[in-house]
Design a protein around this motif. Structure first.
Motif, short mmCIF file in Angstrom:
data_model
loop_
_atom_site.label_atom_id
_atom_site.label_comp_id
_atom_site.label_asym_id
_atom_site.label_seq_id
_atom_site.Cartn_x
_atom_site.Cartn_y
_atom_site.Cartn_z
N HIS A 1 0.82 -1.22 0.00
CA HIS A 1 0.00 0.00 0.00
C HIS A 1 0.85 1.27 0.00
O HIS A 1 0.64 2.16 -0.83
N GLU A 2 1.78 1.39 0.91
CA GLU A 2 2.58 2.63 1.00
C GLU A 2 3.39 2.86 -0.26
O GLU A 2 3.53 4.00 -0.72
N ALA A 3 3.94 1.80 -0.85
CA ALA A 3 4.72 1.94 -2.08
C ALA A 3 3.83 2.40 -3.23
O ALA A 3 4.25 3.22 -4.07
N VAL A 4 2.60 1.90 -3.28
CA VAL A 4 1.66 2.32 -4.32
C VAL A 4 1.25 3.78 -4.10
O VAL A 4 1.17 4.55 -5.05
N ALA B 1 4.01 5.87 -5.34
CA ALA B 1 3.99 5.91 -6.81
C ALA B 1 2.92 6.89 -7.30
O ALA B 1 3.16 7.66 -8.23
N CYS B 2 1.76 6.89 -6.66
CA CYS B 2 0.70 7.83 -7.02
C CYS B 2 1.16 9.27 -6.78
O CYS B 2 0.83 10.17 -7.55
N ARG B 3 1.93 9.46 -5.73
CA ARG B 3 2.43 10.81 -5.42
C ARG B 3 3.46 11.30 -6.43
O ARG B 3 3.82 12.48 -6.42
N VAL C 1 0.62 20.02 -7.59
CA VAL C 1 0.43 19.11 -6.46
C VAL C 1 0.18 17.73 -7.05
O VAL C 1 -0.48 17.60 -8.09
N ASN C 2 0.71 16.70 -6.38
CA ASN C 2 0.52 15.34 -6.90
C ASN C 2 -0.95 14.90 -6.79
O ASN C 2 -1.71 15.44 -5.98
N ILE C 3 -1.32 13.92 -7.60
CA ILE C 3 -2.73 13.52 -7.69
C ILE C 3 -3.23 12.85 -6.42
O ILE C 3 -4.42 12.91 -6.13
N VAL D 1 -0.74 6.89 -14.34
CA VAL D 1 -0.86 6.19 -13.05
C VAL D 1 -0.43 4.74 -13.22
O VAL D 1 0.32 4.21 -12.39
N VAL D 2 -0.86 4.09 -14.29
CA VAL D 2 -0.45 2.70 -14.55
C VAL D 2 1.07 2.63 -14.65
O VAL D 2 1.71 1.77 -14.04
#
Length: 121
Positions: free
Chosen positions: A25-28, A31-33, A42-44, A82-83
């Motif tokens: 979860h935290e790594a994902v 990645a989203c950030r 600002v990140n999504i 995102v992918v």
């Protein structure tokens, strides 16, 4: 009183909960950030555009996200970004992104960090 077949049952959350207990979860989230809306500095994730991060036992990741507006110029590209960002996270097997418009995004979905960065705090 009848309920519309497509409407959620009363008490059902509008945004499905994320798999926060999964080891990836935290790594994902990180990645989203790394993905930014090109019009907003600002990140999504902190913008509140990522509604749900669902990670299966097989490490398949499903993202449910939105955009700031349906007419967003990067609507066709953002899910691919995102992918691409999540696919390189070690351990992730497959990534699927669903773009949704309900619930509608609002500025109240931003993190405190995003509000501060954009001068709303």
């Amino acid at each position: 009183m009848s309920v519309e077949p497509d409407s959620p049952m009363e008490g059902t959350p509008l945004i499905k909960p994320s798999s926060v207990d999964h080891e990836l979860h935290e790594a994902v989230v990180d990645a989203c950030r790394s993905v930014y809306d090109p019009e907003i500095p600002v990140n999504i994730f902190d913008l509140g555009l990522i509604y749900t991060i669902e990670i299966s036992d097989e490490n398949d990741v499903k993202i449910i996200m939105t955009l700031t507006a349906p007419g967003c110029p990067v609507a066709g590209e953002m899910p691919g970004w995102v992918v691409d960002a999540i696919s390189v996270v070690p351990g992730v097997r497959h990534v699927d992104v669903d773009l949704v418009w309900e619930p509608q995004w609002g500025m109240d979905m931003m993190s405190d960090e995003a509000r501060l960065e954009l001068g709303f705090m």
